[in-house]
Design a protein around this motif. Structure first.
Motif, mmCIF file in Angstrom:
data_model
loop_
_atom_site.group_PDB
_atom_site.id
_atom_site.type_symbol
_atom_site.label_atom_id
_atom_site.label_comp_id
_atom_site.label_asym_id
_atom_site.label_seq_id
_atom_site.Cartn_x
_atom_site.Cartn_y
_atom_site.Cartn_z
ATOM 1 N N SER A 29 51.088 34.529 65.184
ATOM 2 C CA SER A 29 50.859 35.916 65.274
ATOM 3 C C SER A 29 50.301 36.443 64.057
ATOM 4 O O SER A 29 50.270 36.095 63.079
ATOM 5 C CB SER A 29 52.405 36.482 65.401
ATOM 6 O OG SER A 29 52.504 37.936 65.232
ATOM 7 N N ALA A 30 49.553 37.553 64.225
ATOM 8 C CA ALA A 30 48.867 38.409 63.046
ATOM 9 C C ALA A 30 49.557 39.651 63.041
ATOM 10 O O ALA A 30 48.960 40.523 62.321
ATOM 11 C CB ALA A 30 47.308 38.677 63.583
ATOM 12 N N ALA A 31 50.800 39.957 63.619
ATOM 13 C CA ALA A 31 51.538 41.176 63.346
ATOM 14 C C ALA A 31 51.614 41.587 62.127
ATOM 15 O O ALA A 31 52.079 41.020 61.272
ATOM 16 C CB ALA A 31 52.888 41.315 64.248
ATOM 17 N N GLY A 32 51.284 43.015 61.873
ATOM 18 C CA GLY A 32 51.623 43.420 60.508
ATOM 19 C C GLY A 32 50.355 43.153 59.456
ATOM 20 O O GLY A 32 50.421 43.845 58.330
ATOM 21 N N ILE A 33 49.230 42.430 59.841
ATOM 22 C CA ILE A 33 48.365 42.044 58.970
ATOM 23 C C ILE A 33 47.184 42.920 59.339
ATOM 24 O O ILE A 33 46.814 43.093 60.495
ATOM 25 C CB ILE A 33 48.037 40.636 59.218
ATOM 26 C CG1 ILE A 33 49.024 39.686 58.819
ATOM 27 C CG2 ILE A 33 46.809 40.186 58.284
ATOM 28 C CD1 ILE A 33 48.969 38.029 59.334
ATOM 29 N N SER A 34 46.524 43.463 58.219
ATOM 30 C CA SER A 34 45.548 44.426 58.356
ATOM 31 C C SER A 34 43.893 43.365 58.287
ATOM 32 O O SER A 34 43.901 42.716 57.391
ATOM 33 C CB SER A 34 45.362 45.194 57.271
ATOM 34 O OG SER A 34 43.868 45.824 57.116
ATOM 35 N N LEU A 35 43.485 43.234 59.404
ATOM 36 C CA LEU A 35 42.200 42.601 59.453
ATOM 37 C C LEU A 35 41.070 43.412 58.290
ATOM 38 O O LEU A 35 40.452 42.608 58.028
ATOM 39 C CB LEU A 35 41.582 42.703 60.926
ATOM 40 C CG LEU A 35 40.171 42.002 61.059
ATOM 41 C CD1 LEU A 35 39.942 40.689 60.590
ATOM 42 C CD2 LEU A 35 39.684 42.421 62.528
ATOM 43 N N LYS A 36 41.157 44.420 58.343
ATOM 44 C CA LYS A 36 40.137 45.247 57.349
ATOM 45 C C LYS A 36 40.428 44.594 56.009
ATOM 46 O O LYS A 36 39.329 44.514 55.016
ATOM 47 C CB LYS A 36 40.204 46.430 57.441
ATOM 48 C CG LYS A 36 39.928 47.126 58.767
ATOM 49 C CD LYS A 36 39.589 48.738 58.955
ATOM 50 C CE LYS A 36 39.195 49.136 60.288
ATOM 51 N NZ LYS A 36 39.063 50.423 60.361
ATOM 52 N N SER A 37 41.792 44.575 55.664
ATOM 53 C CA SER A 37 41.848 44.263 54.166
ATOM 54 C C SER A 37 41.557 42.630 54.112
ATOM 55 O O SER A 37 40.832 42.116 53.092
ATOM 56 C CB SER A 37 43.465 44.114 53.977
ATOM 57 O OG SER A 37 43.832 45.338 53.267
ATOM 58 N N MET A 38 41.862 41.882 55.066
ATOM 59 C CA MET A 38 41.413 40.330 55.006
ATOM 60 C C MET A 38 39.862 40.148 54.981
ATOM 61 O O MET A 38 39.183 39.327 54.175
ATOM 62 C CB MET A 38 41.778 39.521 56.331
ATOM 63 C CG MET A 38 43.508 39.435 56.438
ATOM 64 S SD MET A 38 44.053 38.524 55.185
ATOM 65 C CE MET A 38 44.903 40.141 54.223
ATOM 66 N N PHE A 39 38.883 41.198 55.772
ATOM 67 C CA PHE A 39 37.569 41.013 55.650
ATOM 68 C C PHE A 39 37.041 41.318 54.151
ATOM 69 O O PHE A 39 36.276 40.937 53.827
ATOM 70 C CB PHE A 39 37.091 42.255 56.892
ATOM 71 C CG PHE A 39 35.538 42.274 56.531
ATOM 72 C CD1 PHE A 39 34.578 41.335 57.047
ATOM 73 C CD2 PHE A 39 35.215 43.237 55.964
ATOM 74 C CE1 PHE A 39 33.344 41.474 56.814
ATOM 75 C CE2 PHE A 39 33.714 43.552 55.957
ATOM 76 C CZ PHE A 39 32.922 42.553 56.182
ATOM 77 N N LEU A 40 37.687 42.685 53.612
ATOM 78 C CA LEU A 40 37.372 42.792 52.060
ATOM 79 C C LEU A 40 37.592 41.712 51.419
ATOM 80 O O LEU A 40 36.855 41.604 50.283
ATOM 81 C CB LEU A 40 38.208 44.182 51.950
ATOM 82 C CG LEU A 40 37.910 45.260 52.472
ATOM 83 C CD1 LEU A 40 38.662 46.723 52.313
ATOM 84 C CD2 LEU A 40 36.408 45.892 52.441
#
Length: 229
Positions: A29-40
């Motif tokens: 699961s990736a619930a609650g995780i910001s893809l945008k923060s991970m990309f940054l």
């Protein structure tokens, strides 16, 4: 002592990614995780570690950089392209406009960077990565505040990530006391990043205390009562 403090910071940094990735893979699961923060964060390491192709410092340094690059981009890949992580990602609430952060940090990198050692462009990218790392957590913080889903997966990851930055601030302070040297770009960016974590630390500690109290209360209620008489 200075190197030991920095290594503790590096290990906490590594632990934060280990916590995130292992729980993502275990829970699928990736619930609650910001893809945008991970990309940054992936962009931060990609622009900071260009020196991998230009100079060699040590095996430890090289291995750590490669790990951060691989793990950060792998997390981005899972959330963006692979199910079930793609399906559980909360894209509707992860709406922070990161293009403004990237643009502002690049301008800061152009204006305020170290004296060129490996070339002007490399130093601009290094400074850009420092400024961007300071604010890369903002999409994640906004997502948590908007959804109020302080789940263990994201909470433990952010807590260890915040501790990593706190150890680096201690490292810079001790280094200044011992050698009278510090990097203004790193220190300012590190202070900004640490300040952004203060509110999360408060919520995290409050949540841990509340859950501990709930478990204690449940344990007390379930304990057999002694018969009187």
């Amino acid at each position: 002592m200075v190197s030991y403090i920095r290594q503790c910071g590096d290990l906490l940094h590594l632990a934060s990614f280990f916590v995130l990735l292992t729980k993502m893979l275990r829970q699928r699961s990736a619930a609650g995780i910001s893809l945008k923060s991970m990309f940054l964060f992936a962009l931060v390491y990609s622009t900071r570690y260009i020196d991998l192709f230009l100079s060699f410092i040590s095996v430890y340094n090289t291995v750590m950089k490669i790990i951060f690059l691989c793990v950060s981009w792998y997390v981005v890949f899972l959330i963006k392209y692979k199910n079930p992580w793609k399906a559980t990602y909360d894209r509707d609430n992860d709406t922070f406009r990161i293009q403004y952060l990237i643009g502002a940090c690049f301008i800061l990198g152009l204006c305020f960077h170290r004296k060129p050692r490996l070339g002007f462009f490399v130093e601009v990218l290094w400074a850009f990565s420092q400024y961007l790392e300071a604010v890369a957590i903002l999409p994640q913080i906004f997502l948590l505040q908007y959804t109020e889903r302080y789940e263990a997966l994201t909470s433990h990851y952010l807590f260890t990530l915040g501790l990593y930055r706190a150890f680096y601030l201690i490292h810079w302070f001790v280094r200044y006391l011992n050698y009278g040297k510090f990097n203004a770009v790193s220190v300012v960016a590190g202070l900004v990043q640490t300040i952004l974590y203060v509110d999360f630390f408060h919520k995290y500690i409050t949540q841990v205390i509340r859950k501990t109290k709930q478990k204690y209360d449940l344990g007390s209620n379930s304990a057999p009562k002694k018969q009187i008489g």
